[in-house]
Design a protein around this motif. Structure first.
Motif, mmCIF file in Angstrom:
data_model
loop_
_atom_site.group_PDB
_atom_site.id
_atom_site.type_symbol
_atom_site.label_atom_id
_atom_site.label_comp_id
_atom_site.label_asym_id
_atom_site.label_seq_id
_atom_site.Cartn_x
_atom_site.Cartn_y
_atom_site.Cartn_z
ATOM 1 N N GLN A 88 0.822 -1.198 0.000
ATOM 2 C CA GLN A 88 0.000 0.000 0.000
ATOM 3 C C GLN A 88 0.861 1.255 0.000
ATOM 4 O OE1 GLN A 88 -3.407 0.293 -0.350
ATOM 5 N NE2 GLN A 88 -2.758 2.419 -0.660
ATOM 6 N N GLN A 89 1.962 1.250 0.773
ATOM 7 C CA GLN A 89 2.829 2.429 0.802
ATOM 8 C C GLN A 89 3.513 2.638 -0.550
ATOM 9 O OE1 GLN A 89 4.840 3.036 4.365
ATOM 10 N NE2 GLN A 89 6.032 4.773 3.679
ATOM 11 N N LEU A 90 3.898 1.550 -1.214
ATOM 12 C CA LEU A 90 4.524 1.675 -2.528
ATOM 13 C C LEU A 90 3.528 2.182 -3.572
ATOM 14 C CD1 LEU A 90 6.735 -1.539 -2.512
ATOM 15 C CD2 LEU A 90 7.496 0.832 -2.314
ATOM 16 N N VAL A 91 2.257 1.830 -3.399
ATOM 17 C CA VAL A 91 1.210 2.398 -4.264
ATOM 18 C C VAL A 91 1.090 3.897 -4.009
ATOM 19 C CG1 VAL A 91 -1.274 2.453 -4.745
ATOM 20 C CG2 VAL A 91 -0.093 0.250 -4.520
ATOM 21 N N ASP A 92 1.049 4.273 -2.728
ATOM 22 C CA ASP A 92 0.940 5.694 -2.377
ATOM 23 C C ASP A 92 2.133 6.490 -2.909
ATOM 24 O OD1 ASP A 92 -1.373 5.052 -1.050
ATOM 25 O OD2 ASP A 92 -0.441 4.987 0.940
ATOM 26 N N GLN A 93 3.312 5.862 -2.948
ATOM 27 C CA GLN A 93 4.513 6.557 -3.407
ATOM 28 C C GLN A 93 4.660 6.530 -4.923
ATOM 29 O OE1 GLN A 93 7.495 4.413 -1.166
ATOM 30 N NE2 GLN A 93 7.519 5.936 0.469
ATOM 31 N N GLY A 94 3.797 5.781 -5.605
ATOM 32 C CA GLY A 94 3.834 5.775 -7.063
ATOM 33 C C GLY A 94 4.727 4.717 -7.670
ATOM 34 N N PHE A 95 5.292 3.805 -6.874
ATOM 35 C CA PHE A 95 6.120 2.746 -7.443
ATOM 36 C C PHE A 95 5.274 1.607 -8.009
ATOM 37 C CE2 PHE A 95 9.264 4.767 -4.663
ATOM 38 C CZ PHE A 95 10.348 4.836 -5.518
ATOM 39 N N LEU A 96 4.118 1.349 -7.372
ATOM 40 C CA LEU A 96 3.226 0.282 -7.814
ATOM 41 C C LEU A 96 1.850 0.852 -8.154
ATOM 42 C CD1 LEU A 96 3.945 -2.536 -5.154
ATOM 43 C CD2 LEU A 96 5.005 -2.248 -7.407
ATOM 44 N N VAL A 97 1.129 0.118 -8.992
ATOM 45 C CA VAL A 97 -0.286 0.435 -9.244
ATOM 46 C C VAL A 97 -1.093 -0.823 -8.949
ATOM 47 C CG1 VAL A 97 0.124 2.252 -10.947
ATOM 48 C CG2 VAL A 97 -0.004 -0.125 -11.701
ATOM 49 N N ALA A 98 -2.256 -0.638 -8.346
ATOM 50 C CA ALA A 98 -3.130 -1.763 -8.023
ATOM 51 C C ALA A 98 -4.222 -1.851 -9.079
ATOM 52 C CB ALA A 98 -3.743 -1.581 -6.638
ATOM 53 N N ARG A 99 -4.330 -2.996 -9.744
ATOM 54 C CA ARG A 99 -5.352 -3.208 -10.773
ATOM 55 C C ARG A 99 -6.358 -4.223 -10.266
ATOM 56 N NH1 ARG A 99 -1.028 -3.527 -15.794
ATOM 57 N NH2 ARG A 99 -0.488 -1.287 -15.778
ATOM 58 N N GLU A 100 -7.619 -3.839 -10.312
ATOM 59 C CA GLU A 100 -8.677 -4.658 -9.721
ATOM 60 C C GLU A 100 -8.677 -6.062 -10.315
ATOM 61 O OE1 GLU A 100 -13.450 -4.264 -8.666
ATOM 62 O OE2 GLU A 100 -12.430 -2.752 -9.898
ATOM 63 N N ARG A 101 -8.687 -7.041 -9.455
ATOM 64 C CA ARG A 101 -8.746 -8.470 -9.769
ATOM 65 C C ARG A 101 -7.492 -8.977 -10.486
ATOM 66 N NH1 ARG A 101 -15.001 -9.353 -11.887
ATOM 67 N NH2 ARG A 101 -16.024 -8.545 -9.981
ATOM 68 N N ARG A 102 -6.508 -8.134 -10.671
ATOM 69 C CA ARG A 102 -5.285 -8.588 -11.361
ATOM 70 C C ARG A 102 -4.057 -8.506 -10.469
ATOM 71 N NH1 ARG A 102 -4.199 -5.866 -16.837
ATOM 72 N NH2 ARG A 102 -2.659 -7.557 -16.863
ATOM 73 N N GLY A 103 -4.104 -7.660 -9.431
ATOM 74 C CA GLY A 103 -2.979 -7.583 -8.513
ATOM 75 C C GLY A 103 -2.191 -6.286 -8.627
ATOM 76 N N HIS A 104 -0.969 -6.326 -8.167
ATOM 77 C CA HIS A 104 -0.104 -5.146 -8.160
ATOM 78 C C HIS A 104 0.943 -5.245 -9.273
ATOM 79 C CE1 HIS A 104 -1.748 -4.924 -4.029
ATOM 80 N NE2 HIS A 104 -1.513 -3.626 -4.127
ATOM 81 N N PHE A 105 1.147 -4.119 -9.961
ATOM 82 C CA PHE A 105 2.111 -4.047 -11.053
ATOM 83 C C PHE A 105 3.025 -2.848 -10.838
ATOM 84 C CE2 PHE A 105 -1.401 -6.428 -12.651
ATOM 85 C CZ PHE A 105 -0.900 -7.302 -13.610
ATOM 86 N N VAL A 106 4.195 -2.895 -11.502
ATOM 87 C CA VAL A 106 5.094 -1.746 -11.481
ATOM 88 C C VAL A 106 4.451 -0.600 -12.242
ATOM 89 C CG1 VAL A 106 7.358 -0.866 -12.179
ATOM 90 C CG2 VAL A 106 7.142 -3.207 -11.337
ATOM 91 N N ASN A 107 4.539 0.600 -11.677
ATOM 92 C CA ASN A 107 4.009 1.785 -12.345
ATOM 93 C C ASN A 107 4.832 2.049 -13.607
ATOM 94 O OD1 ASN A 107 3.163 4.324 -13.152
ATOM 95 N ND2 ASN A 107 3.149 5.184 -11.094
ATOM 96 N N PRO A 108 4.211 2.036 -14.818
ATOM 97 C CA PRO A 108 4.976 2.258 -16.058
ATOM 98 C C PRO A 108 5.721 3.594 -16.065
ATOM 99 C CG PRO A 108 2.755 1.477 -16.523
ATOM 100 C CD PRO A 108 2.787 1.798 -15.071
ATOM 101 N N ASP A 109 5.197 4.584 -15.351
ATOM 102 C CA ASP A 109 5.869 5.887 -15.318
ATOM 103 C C ASP A 109 7.251 5.787 -14.682
ATOM 104 O OD1 ASP A 109 3.651 6.978 -16.498
ATOM 105 O OD2 ASP A 109 2.789 7.722 -14.617
ATOM 106 N N VAL A 110 7.388 4.887 -13.697
ATOM 107 C CA VAL A 110 8.695 4.714 -13.055
ATOM 108 C C VAL A 110 9.684 4.113 -14.041
ATOM 109 C CG1 VAL A 110 9.958 3.545 -11.207
ATOM 110 C CG2 VAL A 110 7.675 4.473 -10.775
ATOM 111 N N LEU A 111 9.227 3.112 -14.815
ATOM 112 C CA LEU A 111 10.101 2.458 -15.780
ATOM 113 C C LEU A 111 10.436 3.364 -16.962
ATOM 114 C CD1 LEU A 111 8.567 -1.143 -15.854
ATOM 115 C CD2 LEU A 111 10.534 -0.310 -14.568
ATOM 116 N N ALA A 112 9.674 4.452 -17.142
ATOM 117 C CA ALA A 112 9.954 5.380 -18.238
ATOM 118 C C ALA A 112 11.181 6.235 -17.968
ATOM 119 C CB ALA A 112 8.738 6.283 -18.491
ATOM 120 N N THR A 113 11.590 6.332 -16.690
ATOM 121 C CA THR A 113 12.783 7.116 -16.358
ATOM 122 C C THR A 113 14.021 6.313 -16.720
ATOM 123 O OG1 THR A 113 12.807 6.231 -14.115
ATOM 124 C CG2 THR A 113 11.600 8.280 -14.477
#
Length: 497
Positions: A69-94
């Protein structure tokens, strides 16, 4: 890079340890952030579920949930309903962290050739990285976790994080210090040393070494001459040399620095009068008066390091600064020996004109020491916690010092110790032919850490038969067995050539 939700691969990315100083939740967050920034997790790959990861790591599911949850709040992860947690694509764009070049790659810059000061050529510090794992750590300048005021320090840090307190320290103070800390240094710390100063005569530093570096940078240049005790504080010697100064070694005897041997043309005199570094002898009253008289006569500046002066001694001496009537004494203090060396908090007391110049210099170096730390320490002082800690440490160290002297007399009778009350170390001179570096190696194999004394001398041929034993980190019950082990190591060591 992992391409599937293989829990074995995921668990390999984590190194969770119950012995780490970090909480389990923090360790999980750090591991995931490191994997994301190192491009070890693809944006299309879901992280394991909280339940599966918790089982693999052997932690509570709630710990993983909070970390995610903290990593979601910080923007490292995104939570997708019924699919789980994924890396935020914006982070990988850097841009990814650049790979380090091979040492033999063409066009490698020779930084040593480009440097303007030879810091890496100065004598290295005494290295005791794993002292806390040693059975018998006779190291100087470290702390005893059993004596650290954990509850009181936590209380003050919590108070410093209150909303109103944050408003006091969160803004950029430019070249100023926390006024409450200055007030507490002025009212609680300095009077113990006989020093009475105005607020504009005090500046906060990142420890005593930072204070000395600032003074050397501001006042010294190539050709400056600094008279120093020999043996003496090695890092101060190096700091002054980095500023271009020439060191003029002055002998030390049972009364401290031999003032009659101080060269008249020295522009500066660096001394540790409360407890000489490293022999621990105090500077006698007669030498103090002579030192001040000489400074006036030959227009010298005295830099006084309050080395090991924070504790309560049986026969306490006031600081040299307390006798100064001409403003020639610059006092450097630190809280390393009482609160914690890792805090890196010290101060300089001097004439208002010098403090003003130091503030101007410090602004370009670091602006000011972290204001949140300043406020926490100010609260620690104001609530009386430091006074209570000083009494507790003074009592504990006095008992340890006596136990150490007795143990040395019993198991190392051929070693002669300095007869000095107070302080957090003992200076020892071994019999002729002793090689304290060989002894330190032999002792380390028996889990005993000592400090060879040759580094304190500023001579081409450094005496090898001295060593320093610290008492701030070793428990009382470990002192005698530690000295027994040291005596065994001494019996097996090879003699010096």
């Amino acid at each position: 890079m992992p391409q599937r939700n293989d829990t074995a691969i995921w668990s390999g990315l984590f190194r969770i340890s119950a012995e780490s100083g970090q909480t389990l939740q923090a360790q999980i967050r750090q591991a995931i952030v490191a994997a994301i920034l190192d491009r070890q997790i693809a944006a299309s790959m879901p992280l394991p579920s909280c339940r599966i990861l918790a089982e693999k790591l052997g932690v509570a599911r709630g710990t993983v949930v909070l970390a995610f949850q903290q990593l979601v709040d910080q923007g490292f992860l995104v939570a997708r309903e019924r699919r789980g947690h994924f890396v935020n694509p914006d982070v990988l764009a850097t841009p990814a962290k650049p790979h380090q070049k091979a040492p033999d790659q063409a066009n490698e810059i020779d930084w040593k050739a480009r440097r303007k000061i030879a810091a890496s050529d100065m004598p290295p510090p005494a290295k005791h990285e794993n002292w806390i794992k040693s059975s018998y750590p006779f190291v100087y300048g470290q702390f005893d976790p059993a004596l650290f005021p954990t509850a009181e320090w936590r209380e003050c840090n919590r108070m410093a994080l209150a909303v109103l307190e944050i408003r006091n320290w969160a803004s950029d103070m430019v070249d100023r210090d926390d006024p409450l800390l200055i007030e507490q240094i002025q009212a609680r710390l300095l009077p113990r040393r006989g020093i009475f100063a105005n607020p504009d005569e005090i500046i906060v530093t990142l420890g005593a070494q930072n204070a000395l570096y600032m003074l050397a940078t501001l006042l010294m240049s190539k050709g400056s001459k600094v008279a120093m005790e020999d043996p003496g504080y090695p890092d101060a010697r190096s700091i002054f040399r980095l500023a271009g100064a020439e060191i003029e070694p002055v002998p030390v005897d049972q009364s401290g620095i031999v003032t009659a041997s101080i060269p008249n043309d020295s522009g500066f005199v660096f001394v540790t009068p409360s407890h000489h570094c490293p022999t621990m002898v105090p500077l006698s009253a007669e030498r103090r008066q002579d030192l001040l008289a000489r400074a006036n006569r030959y227009n010298q500046i005295i830099i006084e390091d309050g080395y090991d002066s924070q504790l309560l001694d049986e026969a306490p001496q006031q600081a040299l600064k307390s006798l100064d009537r001409s403003g020639r004494v610059v006092y450097v203090g630190s809280m390393s020996k009482t609160l914690a060396p890792g805090l890196r908090l010290g101060y300089i007391v001097a004439s208002a004109g010098l403090i003003s110049e130091l503030r101007a210099l410090r602004r370009f170096m670091l602006r000011h020491p972290p204001a949140n730390n300043q406020r926490a320490v100010a609260l620690f002082l104001s609530l009386g916690h430091h006074e209570a800690l000083v009494r507790r440490l003074s009592s504990a160290f006095d008992e340890r010092r006596k136990r150490l002297v007795h143990a040395i007399s019993a198991f190392l009778p051929e070693w002669r110790s300095t007869d000095s009350a107070g302080g957090t170390s003992l200076w020892l001179e071994g019999p002729r032919g002793t090689d304290s570096r060989s002894l330190a190696e032999a002792a380390a194999s028996r889990s005993v850490i000592i400090e060879p004394g040759d580094r304190f001398f500023d001579r081409t041929e450094k005496p090898s038969r001295f060593m320093r034993l610290g008492i701030s980190s070793i428990a009382l019950q470990h002192i005698e067995p530690g000295i027994r082990e040291l005596a065994t190591a001494a019996g097996r060591r090879p003699a010096a050539a």
